[in-house]
Design an enzyme around this catalytic site. Structure first.
Site: not given
Lengths: 302, 234
Positions: A98, A173, A242
């Site tokens: 990701s 995502k 993150k």
């Protein structure tokens, strides 16, 4: 069958790699953790000393590492994939990390200039679905390259979405991950309100989960991890922070001010500072309880 | 039992009307309460106080329970799911002891999707307010994501289709997907009604939070947003 490579044998990557070997693909692997490589070799993969060595042995290279910085390191760093790409062979990189759309676009452009291609293909579904080969895979990149790689995706996933060109998979995502994390916090707040209002929070969770609160977050995270006291979703606080930080960057680019998601980001920042990057991300509810009540009565002490 | 049950009603209210209609559809006989009439339970909405002659009472007032807790008294609240084919889909929450819950369940189980025991008297109303608050907050979060996605050239149906197969899934994101992909048709009016009831409950939930010394930080942001949009007066 295409010769495959796999870089990044963490909790998700190791299971995805194992499924590829079991499906009969020749698989070269690399990880900074030698023990992870040794375990993959026991499954039938061939361990390599570097990402470049994996690339030399493979037509399609899958990457599954924690952050964009790691993807860049795997590609551009010493012993990285880039070192192996001047032999004129066509290769495709499938990045299942990701990471950021900008990283995908930069590396993708370089791969295309070299005659190959790149797909950003972040996965969703956690360790359980990685184990069973039923991940949801969100793909950005060229349609023909995506079709060419479908036999590989079919081994590791069950639901596929091609959302657009390079970087769009990572973008989609990141947006999903806001909800994935934010929904846990929203439900956590409702449980705290229930408890402070005199309701049994477990009974409330059961009733809510059978009505309008039915959700992945309620069933798989709040009930299974928080209320059980397990706190073992296997998704780390630091990675959640993150992802939320990246999602907030996307919101800023879009000139959208997300009040709910913005607060989820603030909670994630504070929880990461308090509990550390390696804590399970569902621990955010502990901080919410401390903020709201000054106690650790509903979700227990950390 | 619900096919042959007689249920009495007293007073008025949205919740009372919806459950009475669902009970009739399921084959129950629903009559207005009158002294001496026979009924397994009495559904009580807003209205003048009368002597209920010791009948089992179900407090179905729209906001806070109006009855005092006591033997044979419980509170109940309806939660509306996404409508199907223009028809309401309901679950009934009940607050009371086990025997009161079982009595209501035996009468109402054929009329609603589920009859759920929320806790002691008053728990049904509180639970519904918090469930609606949670749902509205989940829905607002999903709407924010759709807004960001649109600006990055990903359509509402596309991003919600992904979310609904992923870890961000909720009934709220599923409802938004259906609204993005299906003509509202006969459901549009029901959507508006449901949302209005939810906003009322959001306000009730924030009152509950304040009373217990909590802020309800996510929910309060949603309320503030609705206030900015001028929708909270609904």
């Amino acid at each position: 069958m295409k010769a495959l490579g796999f870089i990044g044998l963490g909790a998700m990557g190791a299971r995805m790699a194992r499924n590829l070997v079991r499906a009969g693909h020749p698989l070269a692997v690399h990880d900074v953790n030698g023990e992870a490589v040794a375990r993959a070799e026991q499954d039938g993969a061939v361990g390599k000393a570097s990402a470049a060595d994996v690339a030399r042995a493979a037509e399609v290279i899958l990457i599954c590492v924690p952050k964009s910085d790691h993807v860049e390191q795997v590609f551009y760093g010493e012993g990285g994939i880039r070192e192996a790409l001047d032999d004129g062979k066509r290769r495709i990189i499938i990045d299942c990390s990701s990471s950021k759309a900008a990283t995908s676009r930069r590396i993708g452009a370089e791969m295309r200039a070299l005659g190959g291609d790149f797909l950003d293909a972040p996965v969703s579904g956690g360790i359980a679905r990685a184990e069973t080969g039923e991940l949801a895979i969100i793909v950005g990149g060229d349609q023909d390259t995506y079709e060419e790689c479908r036999p590989v995706f079919n081994v590791i996933g069950a639901n596929f979405f091609r959302v657009g060109e390079l970087g769009m998979g990572n973008l989609a995502k990141a947006l999903n991950n806001i909800l994935s994390c934010g929904n846990v916090m929203i439900i956590g707040e409702a449980l705290l309100l229930a408890a402070k209002s005199g309701l049994d929070p477990r009974r409330f969770a059961d009733v809510a989960g059978k009505t309008l609160g039915e959700s992945y977050a309620m069933e798989r995270r709040v009930t299974a991890e928080v209320l059980s006291g397990r706190y073992a979703s296997n998704f780390k606080m630091g990675l959640m922070y993150k992802d939320l930080t990246y999602a907030m960057e996307l919101a800023a680019e879009a000139r959208v001010a997300p009040l709910v998601a913005g607060f989820a980001h603030d909670v994630a920042a504070a929880a990461t500072a308090r509990y550390g990057e390696d804590a399970d991300y569902t621990r955010t509810v502990n901080l919410q309880e401390l903020w709201e009540t000054g106690q650790s009565a509903v979700f227990g002490p950390v | 039992m619900s096919e042959r049950a007689t249920v009495a009603t007293h007073g008025v209210g949205r919740q009372l009307g919806m459950l009475a209609e669902a009970l009739v559809d399921s084959g129950c006989r629903v009559v207005e309460f009158a002294p001496g009439s026979e009924a397994e339970i009495v559904l009580v909405g807003a209205g003048p106080k009368v002597a209920f002659e010791g009948r089992p009472l179900v407090d179905l007032t729209d906001n806070e329970p109006a009855l005092e807790p006591g033997v044979g008294v419980c509170d109940a609240a309806l939660v509306e799911h996404f409508p199907e084919h223009g028809r309401r889909v309901l679950s009934l929450l009940v607050g009371g002891d086990d025997s009161e819950f079982r009595r209501v369940e035996s009468v109402c189980s054929g009329a609603v999707r589920a009859v759920l025991h929320a806790g002691t008297f008053g728990a049904a109303h509180k639970s519904r307010a918090l469930i609606h608050t949670m749902y509205l907050t989940l829905k607002n979060a999903a709407e924010e994501i759709v807004a960001v996605a649109r600006e990055h050239d990903i359509g509402a149906a596309e991003i919600l289709g992904i979310i609904n197969k992923s870890s961000g899934e909720s009934l709220a994101s599923q409802a938004l997907y259906r609204m993005a992909t299906e003509p509202a048709g006969g459901n549009a009016g029901i959507h508006g009604e449901i949302e209005a009831a939810m906003i009322s409950d959001l306000r009730n939930a924030l009152d509950l939070a304040s009373e217990s010394g909590m802020s309800g930080l996510f929910a309060r942001r949603v309320y503030d947003r609705l206030e900015i949009k001028g929708r909270k007066s609904l």
